[in-house]
Motif scaffolding. Structure first.
Motif, PDB file in Angstrom:
ATOM      1  N   MET A   1      54.822  25.685  77.671  1.00 46.79           N
ATOM      2  CA  MET A   1      54.771  26.365  79.200  1.00 46.79           C
ATOM      3  C   MET A   1      54.114  25.051  80.055  1.00 46.79           C
ATOM      4  N   GLN A   2      53.345  24.413  78.886  1.00 48.97           N
ATOM      5  CA  GLN A   2      52.675  23.540  79.990  1.00 48.97           C
ATOM      6  C   GLN A   2      53.557  22.748  80.889  1.00 48.97           C
ATOM      7  N   GLU A   3      54.816  22.144  79.645  1.00 48.20           N
ATOM      8  CA  GLU A   3      55.545  21.183  80.271  1.00 48.20           C
ATOM      9  C   GLU A   3      56.003  21.453  81.085  1.00 48.20           C
ATOM     10  N   GLU A   4      56.174  23.199  81.182  1.00 47.38           N
ATOM     11  CA  GLU A   4      57.329  23.397  82.125  1.00 47.38           C
ATOM     12  C   GLU A   4      56.466  23.072  84.169  1.00 47.38           C
ATOM     13  N   ILE A   5      55.490  23.689  83.548  1.00 48.38           N
ATOM     14  CA  ILE A   5      54.242  23.363  85.202  1.00 48.38           C
ATOM     15  C   ILE A   5      54.118  22.057  85.294  1.00 48.38           C
ATOM     16  N   LYS A   6      53.691  21.169  83.816  1.00 45.17           N
ATOM     17  CA  LYS A   6      53.711  19.358  83.998  1.00 45.17           C
ATOM     18  C   LYS A   6      55.715  19.205  85.155  1.00 45.17           C
ATOM     19  N   TYR A   7      56.516  19.526  84.875  1.00 40.92           N
ATOM     20  CA  TYR A   7      57.809  19.446  85.267  1.00 40.92           C
ATOM     21  C   TYR A   7      58.143  19.625  86.781  1.00 40.92           C
ATOM     22  N   LEU A   8      57.774  21.075  87.018  1.00 40.63           N
ATOM     23  CA  LEU A   8      57.269  21.352  88.551  1.00 40.63           C
ATOM     24  C   LEU A   8      56.701  20.833  89.196  1.00 40.63           C
ATOM     25  N   SER A   9      55.488  20.273  88.481  1.00 38.76           N
ATOM     26  CA  SER A   9      55.162  19.310  89.591  1.00 38.76           C
ATOM     27  C   SER A   9      55.291  17.798  89.824  1.00 38.76           C
ATOM     28  N   LYS A  10      55.828  17.840  89.009  1.00 39.70           N
ATOM     29  CA  LYS A  10      55.997  15.971  88.920  1.00 39.70           C
ATOM     30  C   LYS A  10      57.663  16.513  89.567  1.00 39.70           C
ATOM     31  N   ILE A  11      58.428  17.201  89.945  1.00 39.89           N
ATOM     32  CA  ILE A  11      59.686  17.370  90.910  1.00 39.89           C
ATOM     33  C   ILE A  11      58.945  17.585  92.249  1.00 39.89           C
ATOM     34  N   LYS A  12      57.828  18.578  92.200  1.00 40.05           N
ATOM     35  CA  LYS A  12      57.613  19.022  93.955  1.00 40.05           C
ATOM     36  C   LYS A  12      58.196  20.151  94.589  1.00 40.05           C
ATOM     37  N   PHE A  13      58.171  21.120  93.028  1.00 35.93           N
ATOM     38  CA  PHE A  13      58.323  22.070  93.086  1.00 35.93           C
ATOM     39  C   PHE A  13      58.662  22.910  94.569  1.00 35.93           C
ATOM     40  N   ASN A  14      57.537  23.255  94.394  1.00 39.67           N
ATOM     41  CA  ASN A  14      56.793  23.849  96.137  1.00 39.67           C
ATOM     42  C   ASN A  14      57.465  23.634  96.788  1.00 39.67           C
ATOM     43  N   ARG A  15      57.157  22.478  97.282  1.00 41.52           N
ATOM     44  CA  ARG A  15      58.336  21.458  98.264  1.00 41.52           C
ATOM     45  C   ARG A  15      60.021  22.140  98.264  1.00 41.52           C
ATOM     46  N   GLN A  16      60.256  22.294  97.235  1.00 40.77           N
ATOM     47  CA  GLN A  16      61.932  22.358  96.831  1.00 40.77           C
ATOM     48  C   GLN A  16      61.973  23.525  97.188  1.00 40.77           C
ATOM     49  N   LEU A  17      61.127  24.348  97.047  1.00 35.93           N
ATOM     50  CA  LEU A  17      61.486  26.273  96.506  1.00 35.93           C
ATOM     51  C   LEU A  17      60.743  26.502  98.419  1.00 35.93           C
ATOM     52  N   LYS A  18      60.224  26.393  99.357  1.00 33.53           N
ATOM     53  CA  LYS A  18      60.228  26.202 100.757  1.00 33.53           C
ATOM     54  C   LYS A  18      60.880  25.524 101.092  1.00 33.53           C
ATOM     55  N   LYS A  19      62.100  24.457 101.048  1.00 39.59           N
ATOM     56  CA  LYS A  19      63.319  24.278 101.271  1.00 39.59           C
ATOM     57  C   LYS A  19      64.500  25.252 100.919  1.00 39.59           C
ATOM     58  N   ILE A  20      64.277  25.616  99.967  1.00 41.87           N
ATOM     59  CA  ILE A  20      65.481  26.311  99.625  1.00 41.87           C
ATOM     60  C   ILE A  20      65.309  27.758  99.856  1.00 41.87           C
ATOM     61  N   MET A  37      62.288  27.687  82.193  1.00 38.88           N
ATOM     62  CA  MET A  37      61.601  27.181  83.389  1.00 38.88           C
ATOM     63  C   MET A  37      61.454  27.862  84.114  1.00 38.88           C
ATOM     64  N   LEU A  38      62.564  29.025  84.105  1.00 39.43           N
ATOM     65  CA  LEU A  38      62.729  29.993  85.481  1.00 39.43           C
ATOM     66  C   LEU A  38      61.605  30.784  85.384  1.00 39.43           C
ATOM     67  N   GLU A  39      60.945  30.924  84.580  1.00 35.79           N
ATOM     68  CA  GLU A  39      60.649  32.440  84.039  1.00 35.79           C
ATOM     69  C   GLU A  39      58.742  31.197  84.179  1.00 35.79           C
ATOM     70  N   THR A  40      58.571  29.893  84.162  1.00 35.96           N
ATOM     71  CA  THR A  40      57.092  29.427  84.761  1.00 35.96           C
ATOM     72  C   THR A  40      57.219  29.695  85.893  1.00 35.96           C
ATOM     73  N   ALA A  41      58.496  28.892  86.239  1.00 35.35           N
ATOM     74  CA  ALA A  41      57.923  28.478  87.840  1.00 35.35           C
ATOM     75  C   ALA A  41      58.448  30.100  88.763  1.00 35.35           C
ATOM     76  N   MET A  42      58.543  31.394  88.193  1.00 31.31           N
ATOM     77  CA  MET A  42      58.713  32.527  89.331  1.00 31.31           C
ATOM     78  C   MET A  42      57.145  33.317  89.329  1.00 31.31           C
ATOM     79  N   LYS A  43      56.602  32.725  87.636  1.00 30.02           N
ATOM     80  CA  LYS A  43      55.577  33.401  87.777  1.00 30.02           C
ATOM     81  C   LYS A  43      54.519  32.452  87.959  1.00 30.02           C
ATOM     82  N   LYS A  44      54.715  30.866  88.507  1.00 32.56           N
ATOM     83  CA  LYS A  44      53.562  29.904  89.259  1.00 32.56           C
ATOM     84  C   LYS A  44      53.852  30.393  90.171  1.00 32.56           C
ATOM     85  N   TYR A  45      55.118  29.897  91.341  1.00 29.96           N
ATOM     86  CA  TYR A  45      55.441  29.520  92.341  1.00 29.96           C
ATOM     87  C   TYR A  45      56.044  31.465  92.904  1.00 29.96           C
TER      88      TYR A  45
END
Length: 158
Positions: A1-20, A37-45
């Motif tokens: 899960m840590q690897e997925e969190i790092k990746y999501l932070s690296k790609i600035k997923f929070n911004r991407q999700l807002k744009k989407i 990856m999806l499971e982590t994103a849906m739990k974190k964002y």
């Protein structure tokens, strides 16, 4: 899960999700790819601004329940039955499946959910084929001493 969190932070997923969310508004959405990856994103964002009607995965039979994070699981061949307007591909390596889904469902918008950078299909193919990229580099080094010529050819290819 840590690897997925790092990746999501690296790609600035929070911004991407807002744009989407702004782009898709209230459209019915299916997310393709029920992985970590999806499971982590849906739990974190916060995905509450998206109208997600289901999750699809080619290995949907292996998922032990009919739901994935309280969303119905469907087979990829049944995406069209949900009358969705968009499929978000939740894979790091999204290009091939995105193209496959676009061909299969030409009336449904298909977009990557996790996009590290915007890469044209041609650039993606060149980057994926390292032998081709090496050969191009060798040809350029041998035949182009002028940098401007080199860049004009690159622009043409891409």
């Amino acid at each position: 899960m840590q690897e997925e969190i790092k990746y999501l932070s690296k790609i600035k997923f929070n911004r991407q999700l807002k744009k989407i969310s702004k782009t898709l508004g209230n459209k019915k959405i299916v997310i393709y790819g029920a992985g970590k990856m999806l499971e982590t994103a849906m739990k974190k964002y916060n995905f509450s601004s998206l109208n997600i009607v289901g999750i699809s995965d080619k290995n949907f039979q292996k998922i032990n329940s009919a739901n994935f994070l309280n969303l119905p699981i469907i087979a990829p061949e049944n995406i069209g039955e949900l009358e969705c307007e968009c499929v978000l591909v939740a894979l790091k390596e999204y290009y091939n499946i995105t193209q496959d889904l676009k061909q299969k469902y030409n009336n449904i918008e298909v977009l990557p959910l996790f996009e590290s950078e915007i890469i044209s299909p041609y650039k993606f193919r060149i980057l994926k084929n390292r032998n081709f990229a090496r050969n191009v580099q060798i040809v350029f080094n041998d035949h182009f001493s002028n940098k401007n010529s080199y860049f004009n050819v690159i622009k043409f290819i891409l």
